[in-house]
Design an enzyme around this catalytic site. Structure first.
Site, PDB file in Angstrom:
ATOM      1  CG  ASN A  99      -1.575   1.306   1.501  1.00  9.88           C
ATOM      2  OD1 ASN A  99      -2.438   1.746   0.750  1.00  9.88           O
ATOM      3  ND2 ASN A  99      -1.126   1.987   2.556  1.00  9.88           N
ATOM      4  CE1 TYR A 140       0.674   7.294  -6.883  1.00  9.11           C
ATOM      5  CE2 TYR A 140      -0.954   7.834  -8.554  1.00  9.11           C
ATOM      6  CZ  TYR A 140      -0.629   7.261  -7.345  1.00  9.11           C
ATOM      7  OH  TYR A 140      -1.612   6.652  -6.589  1.00  9.11           O
TER       8      TYR A 140
END
Ligand SMILES: NC(=O)c1ccc[n+]([C@@H]2O[C@H](COP(=O)([O-])OP(=O)(O)OC[C@H]3O[C@@H](n4cnc5c(N)ncnc54)[C@H](OP(=O)(O)O)[C@@H]3O)[C@@H](O)[C@H]2O)c1
Length: 275
Positions: free
Chosen positions: A92, A157
């Site tokens: 995560n 990203y």
């Protein structure tokens, strides 16, 4: 709790010191899980671990920079030593950026994002695999709907999240005979402030696109955590979240059919943000 798929199950969560990872820790603790919480901010992790124990789970806090291979190895080792097993790994931890590529003071920023979002998940998975083989366990990867779109301003990203996709898509058939599932979660906007900590062209946290999200419907971290917990337990292959009311599963098709339209949308969004 007695029917929970996480009861007495050992779960490692990276990036558990805030946001979605923290909310997931509480969700799973309430279901009786044995948690190993990893991130850099040990104070946060320690407080979160205490709350998890009150909620009915077990929890240890492990300070870990997942950009560092040996710290990933240690995180997994500490989980295995604490509970004697690992049933689920949740990759995560993540960081993001908001800057035009050509404006970056140093393109090494792209590598820093890759090291947290991609390589960190790969290292944790590598060290967890022997344990997951024994438990016929589960891997969950927290990705983003952004990587299914065209995302100018966010190049490093989306590249890191797309790399995750390619890696885990190819790993899945290598480990399916060991009974290990891989759940890729393509999240939309979740109300954690993540978009307000985007690294700018100097590599410093900035308000990013947070001011533009005022009018956007965001899911709460708690609902996001419940979605992650349920779909990972069910060993779903892919989970697409809606983006601003649009069904997430349609977006990859839209990109295939109308790439120019999505490029224009992405460019307009970037320019409206002031980049
Ligand atoms: N919020 C959204 O709208 C959204 C949308 C799509 C996908 N996601 C994904 O959801 C995940 C969680 O994000 P969030 O929204 O919960 O934001 P967040 O609150 O900023 O959480 C990010 C977590 O990653 C950890 N982290 C960052 N760098 C790390 C490093 N080098 N080593 C270890 N841990 C590190 C942080 O902990 P420390 O700083 O303590 O290390 C923090 O716990 C990310 O992968 C993100 O890409 C979020």
């Amino acid at each position: 709790m007695t029917n929970s798929p996480y009861l007495n199950q050992s779960v490692v969560i990276t990036g558990a010191s805030s946001g979605i990872g923290e909310a997931l820790a509480y969700e799973l603790a309430g279901q009786g899980a044995w948690l190993t919480l990893g991130a850099r901010r040990l104070d946060n992790l320690t407080t979160i671990a205490e709350k998890c124990r009150v909620l009915g789970g077990k929890a240890i806090a492990v300070q870990c920079d997942i950009a560092d291979q040996m710290q990933c190895a240690s995180l997994i080792q500490q989980a295995a030593e604490a509970y004697g097993r690992i049933d689920t790994l949740v990759n995560n931890a993540g960081i993001t950026m908001w800057a035009r590529f050509s404006d970056l003071q140093d393109p090494v920023l792209i590598n820093q994002i890759m090291q947290v979002n991609f390589t960190g998940a790969v290292y944790c998975t590598y060290y967890a695999l022997p344990h997951l083989k024994q438990s016929r366990g589960r891997i969950a990867c927290i990705s983003s709907m952004g990587e299914k779109l065209v995302a100018p301003g966010n190049t490093g990203y989306v590249a890191s999240k797309r790399a995750l996709d390619a890696f885990f898509e190819s790993l899945r058939p290598e480990i399916s005979d060991d009974g290990i599932s891989v759940t890729m979660l393509y999240l939309g906007f979740i109300d954690t402030g993540f978009a307000g900590r985007m690294l700018d062209s100097a590599g410093q946290p900035s308000s990013g696109i947070q001011p533009m999200l005022k009018r956007v419907k965001q899911m709460s971290a708690e609902d996001g955590a419940r979605l992650i917990a349920r779909t990972t337990a069910d060993r779903k292959r892919q989970v697409f979240m809606p983006v601003n009311g649009l069904p997430g599963v349609l977006l990859p098709w839209l990109k295939l059919i109308m790439p120019g339209y999505l490029e224009r949308m992405g460019k307009q969004f970037m320019e409206r943000s002031g980049l």
